[in-house]
Design a protein around this motif. Structure first.
Motif, PDB file in Angstrom:
ATOM      1  N   LEU A  24       0.836  -1.206   0.000  1.00  0.00           N
ATOM      2  CA  LEU A  24       0.000   0.000   0.000  1.00  0.00           C
ATOM      3  C   LEU A  24       0.872   1.258   0.000  1.00  0.00           C
ATOM      4  CD1 LEU A  24      -2.691   1.538   0.320  1.00  0.00           C
ATOM      5  CD2 LEU A  24      -2.560   1.078   2.796  1.00  0.00           C
ATOM      6  N   GLN A  25       1.920   1.246   0.810  1.00  0.00           N
ATOM      7  CA  GLN A  25       2.802   2.425   0.851  1.00  0.00           C
ATOM      8  C   GLN A  25       3.448   2.674  -0.515  1.00  0.00           C
ATOM      9  OE1 GLN A  25       5.267   3.282   4.154  1.00  0.00           O
ATOM     10  NE2 GLN A  25       3.566   3.087   5.585  1.00  0.00           N
TER      11      GLN A  25
ATOM     12  N   ALA B 199       1.218   7.195  -6.391  1.00  0.00           N
ATOM     13  CA  ALA B 199       0.174   8.207  -6.605  1.00  0.00           C
ATOM     14  C   ALA B 199       0.783   9.610  -6.631  1.00  0.00           C
ATOM     15  CB  ALA B 199      -0.902   8.108  -5.524  1.00  0.00           C
TER      16      ALA B 199
ATOM     17  N   ARG C 178       2.066   1.952  -3.359  1.00  0.00           N
ATOM     18  CA  ARG C 178       1.020   2.514  -4.242  1.00  0.00           C
ATOM     19  C   ARG C 178       0.829   4.008  -3.959  1.00  0.00           C
ATOM     20  NH1 ARG C 178      -1.710  -2.322  -2.746  1.00  0.00           N
ATOM     21  NH2 ARG C 178      -3.365  -1.235  -1.597  1.00  0.00           N
ATOM     22  N   ILE C 179       0.937   4.395  -2.685  1.00  0.00           N
ATOM     23  CA  ILE C 179       0.804   5.812  -2.351  1.00  0.00           C
ATOM     24  C   ILE C 179       1.974   6.603  -2.928  1.00  0.00           C
ATOM     25  CG2 ILE C 179       0.796   7.464  -0.428  1.00  0.00           C
ATOM     26  CD1 ILE C 179      -0.665   5.197   1.186  1.00  0.00           C
TER      27      ILE C 179
END
Lengths: 452, 452
Positions: free
Chosen positions: B428-429, B435, B431-432
């Motif tokens: 998740l980190q 972003a 993916r951030i």
């Protein structure tokens, strides 16, 4: 879809009309157009994960809901949605004085937690006005404010770690059980105030403080007009003084709350500021504040005893009930830099007059957070109220302020989101939302307007 | 690529050997294998945007660098990279006592800022040991800690808003000039501690506090062994007492720093705790702390005057220079829950003995942050040191602690990142990160290991 939910969660899945009707609304007065599919009363993390897995498999939107006391429509469920309630996840799992932390489930009420903590000489500082009826999880999901924030910080400063379930049911742990911790990106801070659009908070490690002990000197200050009162509050901050509470009431509020409570404050001034100091040096700080207020035109009185102090606090707490006597009361929530508080009050009066609306306004003057309250007849917000609110929001932004100090965006303020964030940041925020929730199932339409 | 940079930024583009050699290293002792392409001395936001646009157009990685005092290799530039220095963006743009905030460029040094603020009775609390030589931007990018965090919070609690340039040159404003503000996701909090991998901090709105006035009682407490000292510090926290400073030195440090400074502390005990209290009620708090320490086996003395207090503080500050007399000193930075401090000390001694390494360890005992320091001959870290460090990190995690309390991950700790965050959160980190920085140009290989 409902069949799979019931199969997995049995009687925790509620579909009775009364439950679904409640889940459509919150304390903002706003409600969705139609009831949600179901409300699931999760009892543990596994329940939350089960709901998420089923919803992801079936493409069903999930609206997380705590105690339902929100003021922006952030936790209301509509057609085709599952409302995931964490209200029953209300256990206190650990209190550690040596680590000055508590671990709790999200559904525990703020007030109930603080009652237990107080017995051990500890305190969780977030103090939204709703604290007796609002949940810790909801406080965190909205980064709740309150009366004490200038001195003791907002909710973000009182959270160490969270367990979070992502849309697909994955459980992650963010933040730290330690005071310090800088491993990786600070997703704990990012979760705070995220209004249910990134993940579901299922366990909270809270940073506690020692309970405040000793006397709490209480001052009432009366002014000839609200701009003078606002300027005096700014002067208190500029003088490096730290009240715990500094609450400002304008003339319309003072008149109404005096009538409602029978405590005659309006007979003594056209604007009122309630101040409390606490902790070591409280009396000395209160006296220094009195001097600043008097230099700025106030008539100031110390409460003579605890009863008189409690009465003044009680009057402040009756502001909202008093205003609802006049009609429907839509509470707004802008914040401005503290030295622009007087400017904001002047503008509010001008907007109210021009649009022919009543906008009594109280403020957490220590932190520049104002609650202009639009009062009108009937339950539908009249167009002139939205027009006035629109002007008011834009002026707060012009002053370097924000649309919402402590209530959140929900559905009620999403149309102004881009005005504050700018187009580029709004696009970035949507990409971050997608990094957490690629299918867009978590609280769709809240904070971010549906994509066009 | 270099041609375009020079065309746009002229003499601000430095390619001389001395500059590039400095940009390869930081205070961790670690350096990249080869020098970067160039170092650009940005003087304003437009310079930063120009660098980003050119780097994005040419696919060139950007390493943002402040004062270069990092301890994790987070701001060091290597082959093919452009180092973007914000050291010359060092102006204080605004100080507002009425809003209790300052607006500064990222390159201003923490100590220099605080000197100016002190003249106005104000204070920016973050106090890393490096504060006289480290920049505000660097403090924010690492969420720097220091000695005062248990009482006054980490850097995150002292930042209101940031201007950030994204990899493609886009400028966004995150956070608020107000105390409260909950419009959208809290990207300001997310930027803090992000170590240059999300964006480039180009302007900082800082939350200030009134300067601490009045006497600062100073206590020295001597113990028979370090576990007793650690347990006594936990007891202080558990007794709801709040020292400003509570610094613990173990026997190897005490021996070395006594020899180095000529102040004989090791003759008085095998472990030492330096305590200071401040603010209203400081004397009363200090006396209550003395009582708790004595109950826990300490011999406690108040410093008799300001000179004696300054001497004790000075001895504490000499810990690192004293250790470097013994060899190369690699400072580690784990944090553990405060009631596990004694356990961590016991484990460190056991690990040190088994691996045949020296690991003198001091701690910010008020917040559970330990600095085990591996001392060895030569400049290469011997394998047995990494083996010992690996065990030490894993034990800190077992205790509910963290790899890094205040120094950051940089390159030195990225291999343990997944052990703390877990596979799901690490994904998740990433993916951030994507972003914010879809092309992966911002500080690649820092925090997150290169994708395999």
């Amino acid at each position: 879809m409902l069949g799979r939910l019931v199969e997995a969660l049995g009687a925790k899945v509620r579909t009775d009309d009364a439950t679904l009707a409640r889940a459509r609304a919150d304390e903002s007065g706003h409600a969705t157009a139609a009831p949600p599919l179901a409300l699931v009363e999760a009892e543990d993390i596994e329940d939350v994960q089960a709901v998420c897995r089923i919803c992801t498999a079936t493409g069903t939107p999930i609206v997380t809901r705590g105690a339902g006391t929100g003021l922006a429509g952030g936790a209301i469920g509509g057609a085709g949605e599952v409302v995931l309630s964490t209200a029953r996840m209300d256990r206190i799992l650990e209190i550690s004085p040596a680590n000055r932390l508590a671990v709790v489930q999200p559904g525990v009420l703020n007030g109930a937690l603080n009652t237990v903590l107080a017995e051990r000489g500890l305190w969780w500082p977030p103090d939204p006005a709703s604290k007796d009826i609002s949940s810790v999880g909801g406080n965190i999901a909205t980064n709740a404010g309150g009366l004490l924030c200038a001195k003791y910080g907002v909710t973000r400063e009182s959270v160490l770690a969270l367990k979070v379930v992502l849309a697909d049911g994955t459980l992650i742990s963010v933040g730290h059980r330690t005071v310090k911790g800088v491993t990786g990106l600070d997703l704990c801070a990012l979760m705070i105030g995220s209004e249910g659009v990134l993940g579901i908070i299922v366990e909270c490690t809270l940073r506690l403080r020692p309970a405040i002990t000793g006397p709490v000197p209480t001052l009432g200050a009366y002014f000839d007009d609200v701009a003078a009162a606002a300027a005096a509050c700014s002067a208190v901050t500029a003088a490096h003084l730290e009240p715990a509470v500094m609450e400002l009431l304008d003339e319309p509020i003072l008149a109404q709350v005096s009538a409602y409570t029978g405590v005659d404050l309006i007979g003594r001034g056209r604007s009122f500021v309630l101040i409390q100091t606490d902790g070591p040096g409280a009396q000395q700080t209160a006296e220094a504040i009195r001097a600043v207020l008097e230099e700025n035109g106030a008539t100031v009185e110390f409460a003579r005893d605890a009863d008189e102090a409690a009465l003044l606090v009680q009057v402040r707490r009756q502001v909202h009930p008093a205003l609802t006597q006049l009609g429907t009361a839509l509470i707004e929530d802008v914040a401005v830099p503290r030295d622009r508080l007087a400017d904001m009050y002047v503008k509010i009066a001008e907007i109210a007059e021009r649009h022919g609306v009543m906008v009594p306004t109280n403020a957490h003057a220590g932190d520049g957070n104002l609650h202009p309250t639009f009062v009108f007849a009937g339950t539908e917000v009249p167009p002139r109220v939205w027009d006035a609110a629109d002007e008011l929001f834009r002026y707060a932004l012009e002053l370097g302020g924000t649309l919402t100090g402590e209530h959140g965006v929900g559905v009620l303020k999403r149309r102004w989101l881009g005005d504050e964030l700018g187009t580029d940041q709004l696009a970035l925020q949507r990409r971050i939302k997608a990094a957490f929730d690629p299918d867009g199932l978590l609280n769709p339409g809240k904070v971010f307007a549906p994509a066009e």
